[in-house]
Design a protein around this motif. Sequence first.
Motif: not given
Lengths: 176, 792
Positions: B283-295
């Motif tokens: 749940e932590n990995l799938m729903s809480t704040s991710f980081a980066r993802d800049y193209h």
Amino acid sequence: MRITVTVDGTEYSDEVEPRTLLVHYLRETLGKVGTVIGCDTSNCGACTVHLNGHSVKSCSVLAVQADGCEITTIEGLARDGQLHPVQQAFHDNHALQCGYCTPGMIMQSIDLLADNPDPDEKAVREGLEGNLCRCTGYQNIVRAVRDAAHHMSPGAGPEAERVSEDVRAPSAIGGE
Amino acid sequence: MTTTEETPIGYGRMHRKEDVRFLRGHGTYVDDVTLPGMLHGAVLRSPYAHAKIVSIDTSAAEAHPKVRAVITGETLAGLNLAWMPTLSNDVQAVLATDKVRFQGQEVAFVVAEDRYSARDALELIDVDYEALEPVVDARKALDPDAPVIRDDVEGRTDNHIFDWETGDKARTDEVFANAEVVTTQDMLYPRVHPAPLETCGSVADMDPITGKLTVWTTTQAPHAHRTLYALVAGLPEHKIRVISPDIGGGFGNKVGIYPGYVCSIVGSILTGKPVKWVEDRSENLMSTSFARDYHMHGEIASTKDGKILGIRVKVLADHGAFNGTAQPTKYPAGFFGVFTGSYDIEAAHAEVTGVYTNKAPGGVAYACSFRITEAVYLVERLVDVLAHELDMDPARLRMKNLLQPDQFPYQSKTGWEYDSGDYPRTLAKALDLVHYDDLRAEQAKRRESGSQELMGIGVAFFTEAVGAGPRNKMDILGLGMADGAELRIHPTGKAVLRLSCQTQGQGHETTFAQIVAEELGISPEDIDVVHGDTDQTPFGLGTYGSRSTPVSGAATAVVARKVRERAKIVASAMLEVGADDLEWEKGRWFVKGDPGAGKSIQDIAMAAHSSLELPEGIEGQLDATCVYNPPNLTYPFGAYVCVVDVDAGTGQVKVRDFVAVDDCGVRINPMIVEGQVHGGLADGLGMALMQVMAFDEDGNHLGGSFMDYLLPTSMECPSWRLDETVTPSPHHPIGAKGVGESATVGSPAAVVNAVVDALKPYGVRHADMPLTPAAVWCALRGKPFRTDLAIT
């Protein structure tokens, strides 16, 4: 199902569901919350305790499987207020930050030192591969384990936490 | 470890006070909290990335003998809580009502007598979904035929969130038009996750008698949470107590408010009992704040001999289904504006476009200092790409272009005023320490021999910008980014320091006591540092962005100096001399020219509480408060060098050596700084080589557990080699800069530069993180692939 276990030197007898994980039994039934949970796939090792003197990930053991066993958690290491040499070495070498992996890391380190009383850096890193830490980058943990080995040797090997009276006296290194 | 010039304050390498409890398993984390009658909550999550909710049947779950409540979006809508505001002035569904917008999104919340029963009951909820086409690839989010994710907003017809730009476009275009060399590189900073070892959770306790809500919760910003709960839930702020106990790592994951927190509060209100909610790892990995993802599409202009002239960037930012990015209001792309890095250039311009996709919200997290990870990665990769084009040594190219010490304070072309720096010295130190020239010679020899063990050397030089921030420029949801401190000296000379920041392992209980100790001469052991409880501490915005030392550390020094001045007045009354006749030495005021006649801070504390007659207007006792509004950010910097061996047959990368020279100004506790750097280097290595949250074409999250989302273990990490230089921040009361995130910011580029350098004989100029064996193997064969998509 009724189980009887000895945890940190005290005997407990409780009714548990067969599906209850050992880590939940320790935390929720016995209140031993020093042992924590970091994942749901047996990778992180934060829940590591000793079961009959050997480290196990308590999230991957059923409480009923521990029936009749002796368990040591992080809370059972320090005796008479004095830290186990591995605990002391973690403090001395700044081998913890948030403290969340620390209980499992220390329990695993003691098991590692039981197998190999004087591990080199590579052996320590291999021995701790099953324990994730997000804060320390491992370096100070490796240092701490080797430091503890030097304070515990000789003879701190098998079941280090249970022969603590013998190893502890000469290894007092300055309290907290 | 070489530590050649540390100038710690006061007690220096003091061992940590907080270790005492953690070593024995006596920390108190959220899941350790148990209250009488406490119930357990669990969240039902969406299996789809994008689907209409046709119906939810909770009757079987409600009939479970141990279930006390089942909450759906409909329940929350009745309380006006089905949606909540995000830190980016968007809204986020607490529990989905109309449709689900990412896999793992919260759909229902069960409250039961124990956590096993709560999970059992989730299985009894029947949700009828109607699958919709998901938007997975950010680069297709703005296509005219892309499905509209946020149709909850009336009139919305696309997935566009914002456009933001910085720098001088006309001037930059002119520099590029006239430049001798222009080099371009597309690069992806893939979606990763901070993955603190302790997941997010809360225990909410709404007392139906007093109407007071107490929430134990994993928050890096307890005061901001309290205010937001007051604004959103309509509860009076003095009736909300947020307690952030020991936190098992934050890394930016625990800044925002998650649906689970809100559900535990609603669950407590509905049942009249405390409700605990603790998410599991997936749940932590799938729903809480991710980081980066800049193209990022980067361009760099230079002369033929390597004088860098300009940088031009276009960024496509994948923000997921709700814009929940945590950054100051006026900075939708955070502090990406520092992408000009450590170099003296003529012009720069960046455009950032944010888009919605069918993924979890987030973006700013994982020691990014508000997108500086992305900025530093971009510029440090671009410089290496330029070196590749010019066939210049990347270390020499950097040395040629670094800002010089006499240029500080330096006004960057995108409007940032760097406070201090001595970059060439720091880079030279790192190159010396790693024996750079010898390594290049070894590499040349290796290449000549045709060995299949490729050797790479990667250099990165970064400038950070931490300590947000000046409150006239920086606020979060209208709350200015100043932080409070309160210091009270007890009659016996012991002290309590109350702070608005919230440690998650960074050692504040030790280091902030050291600051007071330095200023007042009271032993750190005699100073209790209190944080995390909004009923007990002054208001402030919490700990993230490496802002604790810059802001709260400054507040601590200032409040201690206020106490020292108060003590001076008391001492003058005690000694019956004018205050102007007194002089301070650490721990005591004494009469000028008569060092024997003095009073210790402890004596003064007792006198301040006694019947001693004090001058008019002096109230007695010994305490002070401070709200510190920083005049500027602090700009720590560092030079990192990574050495790798790459097996050309398997693509396996082995980090052989890593040298990190950090300069964070005055070091309060060098031991703790080094621990921060070690941890950040492991993060950076993990991101560069192992970590990614990829998605398949249906929007399935492929990094949802530690089986797939790989974190470095003791085996992947080398023995880090650290050193330092000390260039104090001129505007900070003790000259200290933040440092917590520096290593995470600086190290990924060093690792990637090293791997790409190893592959140079194969003509490789760039490959995207993570450089897994598969990615390296493909790059070696001229077929680099996108790491964020399972199917490209």
